[in-house]
Design an enzyme around this catalytic site. Structure first.
Site, PDB file in Angstrom:
ATOM      1  N   GLY A 128       1.005  49.013  68.894  1.00 10.47           N
ATOM      2  CA  GLY A 128       2.293  49.514  68.878  1.00 10.47           C
ATOM      3  C   GLY A 128       3.709  48.895  68.276  1.00 10.47           C
ATOM      4  O   GLY A 128       3.305  47.661  67.957  1.00 10.47           O
ATOM      5  N   GLY A 170       7.669  47.946  68.223  1.00 11.15           N
ATOM      6  CA  GLY A 170       9.010  48.233  68.984  1.00 11.15           C
ATOM      7  C   GLY A 170      10.225  47.245  68.386  1.00 11.15           C
ATOM      8  O   GLY A 170       9.865  46.810  67.242  1.00 11.15           O
ATOM      9  N   GLY A 171      11.290  47.308  69.034  1.00 18.40           N
ATOM     10  CA  GLY A 171      12.331  46.620  68.605  1.00 18.40           C
ATOM     11  C   GLY A 171      12.330  45.222  68.243  1.00 18.40           C
ATOM     12  O   GLY A 171      12.724  44.507  67.636  1.00 18.40           O
ATOM     13  N   PHE A 172      11.435  44.737  69.195  1.00 18.64           N
ATOM     14  CA  PHE A 172      11.290  43.125  69.242  1.00 18.64           C
ATOM     15  C   PHE A 172      10.041  42.431  68.128  1.00 18.64           C
ATOM     16  O   PHE A 172       9.981  41.497  67.846  1.00 18.64           O
ATOM     17  CB  PHE A 172      10.937  42.538  70.724  1.00 18.64           C
ATOM     18  CG  PHE A 172      12.023  42.604  71.533  1.00 18.64           C
ATOM     19  CD1 PHE A 172      13.184  41.996  71.281  1.00 18.64           C
ATOM     20  CD2 PHE A 172      12.018  43.011  72.812  1.00 18.64           C
ATOM     21  CE1 PHE A 172      14.615  42.122  71.940  1.00 18.64           C
ATOM     22  CE2 PHE A 172      13.089  43.361  73.716  1.00 18.64           C
ATOM     23  CZ  PHE A 172      14.246  42.822  73.302  1.00 18.64           C
ATOM     24  N   GLY A 173       9.205  43.522  67.885  1.00 17.28           N
ATOM     25  CA  GLY A 173       8.117  43.185  66.814  1.00 17.28           C
ATOM     26  C   GLY A 173       6.829  44.166  67.272  1.00 17.28           C
ATOM     27  O   GLY A 173       7.052  45.479  67.639  1.00 17.28           O
ATOM     28  N   VAL A 227       2.733  44.779  67.806  1.00 15.64           N
ATOM     29  CA  VAL A 227       1.611  44.157  69.001  1.00 15.64           C
ATOM     30  C   VAL A 227       0.318  44.647  68.351  1.00 15.64           C
ATOM     31  O   VAL A 227       0.110  45.721  67.848  1.00 15.64           O
ATOM     32  CB  VAL A 227       1.979  44.732  70.341  1.00 15.64           C
ATOM     33  CG1 VAL A 227       0.875  44.259  71.307  1.00 15.64           C
ATOM     34  CG2 VAL A 227       3.342  44.514  71.011  1.00 15.64           C
ATOM     35  N   LYS A 230       1.937  39.713  70.106  1.00 21.03           N
ATOM     36  CA  LYS A 230       3.357  40.393  69.516  1.00 21.03           C
ATOM     37  C   LYS A 230       3.856  39.454  68.597  1.00 21.03           C
ATOM     38  O   LYS A 230       4.106  38.296  68.949  1.00 21.03           O
ATOM     39  CB  LYS A 230       4.414  40.516  70.800  1.00 21.03           C
ATOM     40  CG  LYS A 230       5.674  40.924  70.199  1.00 21.03           C
ATOM     41  CD  LYS A 230       6.260  41.630  71.328  1.00 21.03           C
ATOM     42  CE  LYS A 230       6.034  42.872  71.864  1.00 21.03           C
ATOM     43  NZ  LYS A 230       7.195  43.737  71.784  1.00 21.03           N
ATOM     44  N   ASP A 249      15.947  45.712  78.382  1.00 22.30           N
ATOM     45  CA  ASP A 249      15.375  46.874  77.393  1.00 22.30           C
ATOM     46  C   ASP A 249      14.239  47.603  78.150  1.00 22.30           C
ATOM     47  O   ASP A 249      13.003  47.592  77.667  1.00 22.30           O
ATOM     48  CB  ASP A 249      14.704  46.107  75.951  1.00 22.30           C
ATOM     49  CG  ASP A 249      14.476  47.336  74.903  1.00 22.30           C
ATOM     50  OD1 ASP A 249      15.184  48.329  75.164  1.00 22.30           O
ATOM     51  OD2 ASP A 249      13.412  47.012  74.169  1.00 22.30           O
TER      52      ASP A 249
END
Length: 671
Positions: free
Chosen positions: A352, A354-357, A359, A373, A470
């Site tokens: 997946g 997302g905003g942080f990075g 995975v 991640k 978050d």
């Protein structure tokens, strides 16, 4: 020329300049020269303008609004345009945050332009829409802000430039073509095959004609393609009237509107063929020498690979076994270990983004499955401080938190290593039609309660208080028993206040789940309570608050309208009956209490757990939730402000009153 007064200076995006901007260039500002005094008539008009733009843009099908308040010389003029795939609540949040950013970046300036990931905001002390008149419009006088990402992607130069030009051409043509419909919503997204994909986006202000939209985007195309030779990971061109963007990471929500095939691979450059007999002899000799060299090379590589494999095996067995740190098994990983575990972060192992990075799934040497991640950008911490922060996070042990095994810090890369959760994230079960029937109500209720208990541990029971910041469905993972586990806890703390993936500098979160006070920079545990409330309503109704659906404004609005009309059962699964329906109604009630506009009106997490588990506990009636975009409705708290609900196993009743504001006991199940 009037157009010249609205031209924007081109920014040569060097790495030094980018270090002063947001990591992903999601918030940019330009300021006008004219000023005003504090507490003046212009200031009052500007404040009225900000409120009107936020409300009108979010209510508009195009996500667009223009307005003016007052008369010259105190007239405040404004324009707001939200990204074409944002919903009403996300749009309102972005515009409000953009106004706050304009006030901070351009204090006491009458004019400012703010470019954010989800919206563009233009404020001015004089009318500026006249520039769109045919006798004033000159596209060549539009000089967009061009922002180029540092670094480069691994690709052939010619292929990469061809791919970006192809996707830009497609989204420009598509965006300009959509201006012929009734809403004149110039917006298009596209993606093209790469490793994993190149994403493109084009958008114009609805007031433009189709020809003007194409002119604006065409001029932006000329500016932005000048910076493609370095193969930057993303490149954005922002103007007041249009924007053109590409990125190797998603820059829009949901599936792209256009799916484009990748250009063919660039053929090798021909070197020419010798024609003489001597040339043929030299070729034969060269081929023989080449075969001999190739054989030696293969043997050398085989020996090198064998020795390297032996060293790697020894390192894995001796150097990288988990080291006991407090109550946690905390490991310092090296980058080659994680590259080998994830097959060099291959696309097939991607879990997946997302905003942080991003995975990836990995398998360590001993067969242990992990989730790796790759964080976006540097952490801003020294290695020792980073180690200490992660050690604290690794010591947070709870059955409703994803276990952090360790980390890797290598040059510009920071990677977190978590336990691997087989069933993936909650959003796949709530919003994916192929999985949505797999969840039973008992599992949904257990997920709600498990998330609450995980937040309770972070807020009140752990050795150090953590505010997640978050909470959303794709940060809730489900194990083999469908037990929820909160992921990314503490990542906001790790990355620091400067990290953002919302388009608003200084905050961390996802539009649709951000509490209203957090947009203004106020941080407290109550921002997690707000996000949890949105989550609860999403789980109960199996609808997303961030869905790109023109038939609805947002989930909070729909739930509140059904709640006040006494028709909440229409939003619940029809299969619910008896105590299951009572539980669902109680969860809805708790969710509404958690999304109150004033953080002081939201319960703390320990109260939330009690509300969810104690059937006899009295629940006060909620007021209208934040980000409500329906028709104004009076509070349901009653004239005496004392009416409460009590839920029991045989249904629910109103204590101190049978009906309040049209909410009746018609939701009761038949006896």
């Amino acid at each position: 020329m009037l157009a010249g007064s609205y031209a924007i200076v081109v920014v040569a995006a060097l790495a030094l300049l980018l270090s002063l901007l947001a990591v992903s260039a999601e918030t940019l500002h330009t300021c006008d020269d004219s000023g005003y005094t504090a507490n003046s008539t212009f200031q009052a008009n500007l404040n009225r303008l900000a409120a009107a733009l936020s409300a009108n843009a979010s209510a508009s099908p195009e996500g667009y609004s223009t307005h003016a308040f007052g008369t010259a010389p105190d007239q405040a003029n404004g324009m707001a345009l939200c990204r074409g795939d944002t919903n009403a609540s996300s749009c309102a949040t972005c515009v409000a945050a953009g106004f706050r950013d304009a006030q901070q970046a351009c204090p006491l300036r009458k004019g400012a332009t703010v470019y954010q990931d989800a919206c563009t905001l233009r404020l001015a002390g004089s009318p500026f829409l006249d520039f769109l008149r045919q006798d004033q419009w000159i596209a060549s006088e539009l000089f967009p802000i061009v922002v180029v990402a540092p670094g480069s992607v691994e690709a052939d130069d010619a292929w990469f430039i061809t791919a970006v030009r192809k996707i830009f051409t497609a989204v420009i043509n598509s965006a300009a073509a959509t201006g012929t419909n009734s809403t004149r919503k110039y917006f298009a997204t596209g993606e093209i095959g790469f490793d994993p994909k190149i994403h493109g986006l084009a958008q114009c202000v609805p007031d433009l004609t189709p020809a003007q939209c194409r002119d604006c985007l065409g001029h932006a195309f000329k500016q932005v393609t000048q910076f493609l030779n370095g193969r930057p990971p993303w490149n954005d061109a922002f103007a007041v009237w249009c924007s053109l963007r590409y990125s190797v990471s998603p820059i829009y929500d949901g599936r792209a509107m256009l799916q484009l095939p990748a250009p063919p691979a660039t053929p090798p450059v021909a070197t020419g063929m010798p024609t003489s007999s001597s040339g043929r002899k030299r070729s034969a000799a060269g081929i023989s020498a080449g075969i001999a060299c190739f054989t030696v090379l293969v043997l050398s590589l085989s020996v090198f690979s064998f020795l390297r494999f032996k060293r790697r095996t020894k390192a894995l067995k001796n150097s990288y076994s988990p080291k006991k740190v407090g109550r946690a098994q905390f490991t310092l990983f090296d980058l080659p270990t994680l590259q080998e575990a994830t097959e060099h972060f291959s696309e097939k192992n991607k879990l997946g983004e997302g905003g942080f990075g991003t995975v990836y799934k990995g398998i360590l040497f001993d067969g242990q499955e992990i989730a790796v991640k790759k964080l976006i950008g540097r952490t801003g911490h020294g290695l020792l401080q980073l180690h200490n922060e992660l050690r604290v996070l690794a010591e947070l042990q709870h059955k409703n938190l994803v276990m952090l095994h360790g980390f890797c810090s290598d040059r510009n890369d920071t990677l977190l290593v978590y336990e691997y959760i087989k069933n993936g994230s909650l959003d796949n079960f709530l919003f994916d039609d192929s999985n949505r029937n797999e969840l039973k109500w008992e599992q949904q209720y257990n997920i709600i309660l498990g998330i609450a208990k995980g937040i309770l541990y972070l807020h009140e029971d752990s050795s150090t208080r953590i505010i997640h910041r978050d909470l959303k469905p794709n940060n809730i993972l489900l194990d083999d028993d469908m037990e929820p586990k909160i992921a990314d806890f503490g990542v906001a703390r790790l990355l620091g206040e400067g990290h953002t993936h919302t388009g608003t500098s200084g905050i961390v979160g996802t539009l649709g789940y951000i509490a209203p006070e957090y947009v203004m920079g106020i941080i407290s545990p109550k921002i997690d309570i707000f996000s949890f409330g949105v989550l609860v309503l999403e789980i109960v109704t199996r609808r997303s608050n961030c869905s790109y659906d023109h038939s609805t404004v947002n989930l909070l609005t729909d739930v509140w309208e059904h709640w006040t009309k006494g028709t909440m059962s229409q939003m619940l699964p029809q299969s619910l009956d008896g105590y299951s329906r009572t539980q669902a109604l109680r969860c809805t009630h708790v969710g509404l209490l958690c999304v109150q506009p004033d953080p002081d009106d939201r319960p703390d997490i320990s109260s939330v757990v009690s509300m969810l588990t104690r059937d006899s506990m009295e629940l006060h009636l909620p007021a209208q939730p934040a980000f409500f975009f329906g028709r104004e409705s009076p509070s349901t708290s009653g004239s005496d402000g004392q009416s409460t609900y009590v839920y029991g196993r045989s249904g629910f009743m109103l204590k101190q009153g049978i009906s309040v504001n049209g909410i009746t006991i018609t939701e009761l199940d038949p006896r």
